[in-house]
Structure formats: C-alpha cells, structure tokens
Design a protein around this motif. Structure first.
Motif, PDB file in Angstrom:
ATOM      1  N   VAL A  11       5.783 136.305  -3.135  1.00  0.00           N
ATOM      2  CA  VAL A  11       5.475 137.026  -1.909  1.00  0.00           C
ATOM      3  C   VAL A  11       5.790 138.493  -2.160  1.00  0.00           C
ATOM      4  CG1 VAL A  11       5.993 137.326   0.537  1.00  0.00           C
ATOM      5  CG2 VAL A  11       5.996 135.027  -0.464  1.00  0.00           C
ATOM      6  N   VAL A  12       4.785 139.343  -2.037  1.00  0.00           N
ATOM      7  CA  VAL A  12       4.971 140.780  -2.221  1.00  0.00           C
ATOM      8  C   VAL A  12       5.016 141.412  -0.842  1.00  0.00           C
ATOM      9  CG1 VAL A  12       4.077 142.886  -3.263  1.00  0.00           C
ATOM     10  CG2 VAL A  12       3.760 140.691  -4.429  1.00  0.00           C
ATOM     11  N   GLY A  13       6.178 141.954  -0.510  1.00  0.00           N
ATOM     12  CA  GLY A  13       6.413 142.530   0.807  1.00  0.00           C
ATOM     13  C   GLY A  13       7.433 141.699   1.559  1.00  0.00           C
ATOM     14  N   ALA A  14       8.305 142.381   2.293  1.00  0.00           N
ATOM     15  CA  ALA A  14       9.369 141.668   3.011  1.00  0.00           C
ATOM     16  C   ALA A  14       9.488 142.145   4.451  1.00  0.00           C
ATOM     17  CB  ALA A  14      10.696 141.820   2.278  1.00  0.00           C
ATOM     18  N   GLY A  15       8.392 142.655   4.997  1.00  0.00           N
ATOM     19  CA  GLY A  15       8.372 142.982   6.415  1.00  0.00           C
ATOM     20  C   GLY A  15       8.238 141.695   7.208  1.00  0.00           C
ATOM     21  N   PRO A  16       7.862 141.787   8.457  1.00  0.00           N
ATOM     22  CA  PRO A  16       7.770 140.584   9.297  1.00  0.00           C
ATOM     23  C   PRO A  16       6.847 139.501   8.730  1.00  0.00           C
ATOM     24  CG  PRO A  16       7.643 142.552  10.651  1.00  0.00           C
ATOM     25  CD  PRO A  16       7.608 143.013   9.224  1.00  0.00           C
ATOM     26  N   VAL A  17       5.692 139.887   8.215  1.00  0.00           N
ATOM     27  CA  VAL A  17       4.745 138.901   7.680  1.00  0.00           C
ATOM     28  C   VAL A  17       5.281 138.305   6.386  1.00  0.00           C
ATOM     29  CG1 VAL A  17       2.422 138.539   6.764  1.00  0.00           C
ATOM     30  CG2 VAL A  17       2.754 139.954   8.793  1.00  0.00           C
ATOM     31  N   GLU A  19       8.358 138.168   5.316  1.00  0.00           N
ATOM     32  CA  GLU A  19       9.541 137.351   5.623  1.00  0.00           C
ATOM     33  C   GLU A  19       9.133 135.979   6.139  1.00  0.00           C
ATOM     34  OE1 GLU A  19      12.476 137.259   9.318  1.00  0.00           O
ATOM     35  OE2 GLU A  19      12.806 139.047   8.067  1.00  0.00           O
ATOM     36  N   ARG A  20       8.214 135.966   7.097  1.00  0.00           N
ATOM     37  CA  ARG A  20       7.763 134.703   7.689  1.00  0.00           C
ATOM     38  C   ARG A  20       7.136 133.790   6.629  1.00  0.00           C
ATOM     39  NH1 ARG A  20       5.098 136.922  11.531  1.00  0.00           N
ATOM     40  NH2 ARG A  20       3.029 136.781  10.640  1.00  0.00           N
ATOM     41  N   ARG A  21       6.282 134.356   5.796  1.00  0.00           N
ATOM     42  CA  ARG A  21       5.624 133.547   4.750  1.00  0.00           C
ATOM     43  C   ARG A  21       6.634 133.042   3.728  1.00  0.00           C
ATOM     44  NH1 ARG A  21       0.150 135.544   5.124  1.00  0.00           N
ATOM     45  NH2 ARG A  21      -0.317 135.028   7.279  1.00  0.00           N
ATOM     46  N   ALA A  22       7.520 133.922   3.268  1.00  0.00           N
ATOM     47  CA  ALA A  22       8.516 133.522   2.263  1.00  0.00           C
ATOM     48  C   ALA A  22       9.393 132.390   2.788  1.00  0.00           C
ATOM     49  CB  ALA A  22       9.366 134.722   1.857  1.00  0.00           C
ATOM     50  N   LEU A  23       9.872 132.529   4.014  1.00  0.00           N
ATOM     51  CA  LEU A  23      10.740 131.492   4.584  1.00  0.00           C
ATOM     52  C   LEU A  23       9.977 130.189   4.804  1.00  0.00           C
ATOM     53  CD1 LEU A  23      12.845 133.639   7.073  1.00  0.00           C
ATOM     54  CD2 LEU A  23      13.564 132.714   4.842  1.00  0.00           C
ATOM     55  N   ALA A  24       8.721 130.277   5.218  1.00  0.00           N
ATOM     56  CA  ALA A  24       7.923 129.061   5.431  1.00  0.00           C
ATOM     57  C   ALA A  24       7.690 128.323   4.115  1.00  0.00           C
ATOM     58  CB  ALA A  24       6.595 129.412   6.091  1.00  0.00           C
ATOM     59  N   VAL A  71       0.117 133.301  -4.563  1.00  0.00           N
ATOM     60  CA  VAL A  71       0.526 134.701  -4.419  1.00  0.00           C
ATOM     61  C   VAL A  71       0.152 135.185  -3.022  1.00  0.00           C
ATOM     62  CG1 VAL A  71       0.272 137.034  -5.345  1.00  0.00           C
ATOM     63  CG2 VAL A  71       0.149 135.064  -6.891  1.00  0.00           C
ATOM     64  N   VAL A  72       1.120 135.834  -2.357  1.00  0.00           N
ATOM     65  CA  VAL A  72       0.902 136.372  -1.019  1.00  0.00           C
ATOM     66  C   VAL A  72       1.116 137.879  -1.059  1.00  0.00           C
ATOM     67  CG1 VAL A  72       1.686 136.369   1.373  1.00  0.00           C
ATOM     68  CG2 VAL A  72       1.708 134.239   0.059  1.00  0.00           C
ATOM     69  N   ALA A  73       0.095 138.635  -0.681  1.00  0.00           N
ATOM     70  CA  ALA A  73       0.209 140.092  -0.559  1.00  0.00           C
ATOM     71  C   ALA A  73       0.478 140.389   0.905  1.00  0.00           C
ATOM     72  CB  ALA A  73      -1.076 140.770  -1.025  1.00  0.00           C
ATOM     73  N   ALA A  74       1.689 140.861   1.215  1.00  0.00           N
ATOM     74  CA  ALA A  74       2.083 141.044   2.616  1.00  0.00           C
ATOM     75  C   ALA A  74       2.789 142.379   2.815  1.00  0.00           C
ATOM     76  CB  ALA A  74       2.985 139.893   3.052  1.00  0.00           C
TER      77      ALA A  74
END
Length: 94
Positions: A11-17, A19-24, A71-74
């Motif tokens: 997961v690239v990015g740790a803003g709200p989106v 964070e939500r994706r990484a935790l899910a 891979v998630v670009a967030a």
C-alpha cells in the motif's frame, strides 16, 4: 471475493484511504507493507502489534512493487499514483 490471506500487499500512501486499505488487507490475513513519508497513529499501533504489517517511512521508489501480489496506490499525488500503477502493471501485478 479475492482471498488475500498470506498474500503480499503493498500500500503506497498512509492517509485515510491508504490506512483503511492497509488495515482491511491486514485484517484479512495479508502480509502488508505500507510505504509513505508519514504514517498514521492507527497504522503505527497496528504495526506495533503485528509482524504482518510493515511500515517504510519514505516516499515511493521504483522497485518497491517487488514481490507484492497486490498493489494499492493511495496517495494524494496523481504523479506518484501513476508511477505505482505503471510499475505494478509492468510486473503483471493487480
């Protein structure tokens, strides 16, 4: 439904989106790496409690996709998101 248990997820990015994706994905059993210059307190806490959640506090670099299955670009930067997507596509990743 995609079974991500034991999958390697970037997961690239740790803003709200991000964070939500990484935790899910983590809660679904994936081995998750988050790459971002700033990491949220929720991700910090989750990573401290789990060996399956890894945090790299830095900007995305070419090659970060590595062995990731998914891979998630967030990020909030369209240029970075495009680079992540291009790298993932070039390696045949989802």
């Amino acid at each position: 439904m995609l079974d991500v248990a034991q999958a390697m997820v970037l997961v690239v990015g740790a803003g709200p989106v991000g964070e939500r994706r990484a935790l899910a994905f983590h809660e679904a059993g994936a081995d998750v790496t988050v790459v971002a210059p700033r990491i949220s307190p929720a991700l910090e806490a989750a990573a401290a409690a789990s060996a399956r959640l890894h945090l790299d506090r830095r900007p995305y670099r070419e090659g970060d996709v590595g062995a990731a299955t998914l891979v998630v670009a967030a990020t909030d930067d369209p240029t970075v998101n495009a680079a992540v997507a291009a790298d993932a596509r070039a390696l045949g990743r989802l």
